[in-house]
Design a protein around this motif. Structure first.
Motif, short mmCIF file in Angstrom:
data_model
loop_
_atom_site.label_atom_id
_atom_site.label_comp_id
_atom_site.label_asym_id
_atom_site.label_seq_id
_atom_site.Cartn_x
_atom_site.Cartn_y
_atom_site.Cartn_z
N ASP A 163 0.83 -1.21 0.00
CA ASP A 163 0.00 0.00 0.00
C ASP A 163 0.86 1.26 0.00
N TYR A 164 1.95 1.24 0.75
CA TYR A 164 2.80 2.42 0.88
C TYR A 164 3.49 2.75 -0.44
N PHE A 165 4.00 1.71 -1.12
CA PHE A 165 4.75 1.94 -2.36
C PHE A 165 3.90 1.72 -3.62
N LEU A 166 2.70 1.22 -3.46
CA LEU A 166 1.78 0.93 -4.57
C LEU A 166 2.41 -0.04 -5.57
N VAL A 167 2.81 -1.19 -5.06
CA VAL A 167 3.43 -2.23 -5.88
C VAL A 167 2.82 -3.58 -5.51
N PRO A 168 2.99 -4.60 -6.36
CA PRO A 168 2.41 -5.92 -6.08
C PRO A 168 3.07 -6.63 -4.90
N PHE A 169 2.34 -7.55 -4.33
CA PHE A 169 2.80 -8.34 -3.19
C PHE A 169 4.12 -9.05 -3.48
N LYS A 170 4.19 -9.74 -4.62
CA LYS A 170 5.40 -10.47 -4.97
C LYS A 170 6.59 -9.53 -5.10
N ALA A 171 6.37 -8.34 -5.64
CA ALA A 171 7.45 -7.37 -5.79
C ALA A 171 8.00 -6.94 -4.43
N VAL A 172 7.12 -6.80 -3.45
CA VAL A 172 7.55 -6.44 -2.10
C VAL A 172 8.43 -7.53 -1.50
N LEU A 173 7.99 -8.79 -1.61
CA LEU A 173 8.78 -9.88 -1.05
C LEU A 173 10.14 -9.99 -1.72
N ILE A 174 10.18 -9.87 -3.03
CA ILE A 174 11.45 -9.94 -3.74
C ILE A 174 12.35 -8.78 -3.33
N ARG A 175 11.75 -7.61 -3.14
CA ARG A 175 12.55 -6.45 -2.71
C ARG A 175 13.14 -6.68 -1.32
N LEU A 176 12.39 -7.31 -0.44
CA LEU A 176 12.91 -7.63 0.89
C LEU A 176 14.14 -8.53 0.80
N PHE A 177 14.12 -9.45 -0.15
CA PHE A 177 15.27 -10.32 -0.35
C PHE A 177 16.42 -9.57 -1.02
N GLU A 178 16.09 -8.70 -1.96
CA GLU A 178 17.12 -7.95 -2.68
C GLU A 178 17.93 -7.05 -1.75
N ILE A 179 17.26 -6.47 -0.77
CA ILE A 179 17.98 -5.59 0.16
C ILE A 179 18.57 -6.38 1.32
N GLU A 180 18.42 -7.72 1.26
CA GLU A 180 18.99 -8.63 2.25
C GLU A 180 18.45 -8.39 3.65
#
Length: 202
Positions: A163-180
């Protein structure tokens, strides 16, 4: 599946960051649905609702009056956050990110192209420093102590970030992994009952 995502070479990731800087794409304040305006500056965007189509959108090129023109189709039947991410992904194609990476990163190859467009979309919609700051500031409200977060709370936390970034759920999870922020071995995080966050807080 999230656990099957391709890890891009560091040199490629760094080149994508440099590309964004060179193109002077402003990511603060957050882009969110302003991505549509950015895309419209680069090409003709056609918005169409197709409820029986799996594709979120696509990019084509056509010769119009002897000029090569770019067209991007956005499926407006999809949720708005998917439309936003699709627009950012296609912007990477339009701005010739692949050509830039070919010239500037020795580790880039065509097999990475779609993953690079997704990384580009993530970098401009969820800038690393802003995303990490938001995670650090708010994950404590969802954890149960000792950096443990339940499956339900991980879902709630991810939805908050969606909701905060207005992006899909999967994109959020992948971003969490990308930033370690989440351990790499938790790519299948939602399949387990509890998950320990590898906090990067100093």
């Amino acid at each position: 599946m999230i656990k099957n995502i391709v890890a891009l070479p560091d040199t490629v990731v760094n080149s994508i960051s440099e590309f964004i800087k060179e193109k002077r794409i402003v990511t603060d304040p957050l882009i969110k649905d302003s991505i549509f305006s950015l895309l419209e500056e680069q090409c003709t965007v056609l918005y169409y609702p197709q409820n029986d189509e799996e594709n979120d959108g696509f990019h084509v090129q056509r010769i119009i009056k002897n000029n090569l023109e770019h067209f991007v189709y956005i499926n407006t039947h999809k949720a708005i956050e998917k439309q936003v991410f699709t627009a950012a992904h296609e912007l990477g194609h339009i701005m010739q990110l692949a050509e830039y990476l070919t010239a500037h990163s020795q580790d880039y190859s065509e097999k990475y192209e779609e993953n690079c467009m997704n990384r580009f979309a993530a970098d401009i919609l969820m800038p690393k420093e802003i995303f990490l700051a938001r995670v650090r500031e708010n994950y404590k409200h969802y954890s149960t102590g000792n950096n443990i977060i339940t499956k339900d709370n991980l879902l709630k936390f991810s939805i908050y970030l969606m909701d905060y970034f207005l992006v899909p759920f999967k994109a959020v999870l992948i971003r969490l992994f990308e930033i370690e922020f989440l351990q790499k071995n938790l790519l299948g995080a939602l399949e387990s009952k509890t998950h320990k966050i590898s906090s990067t807080e100093g």
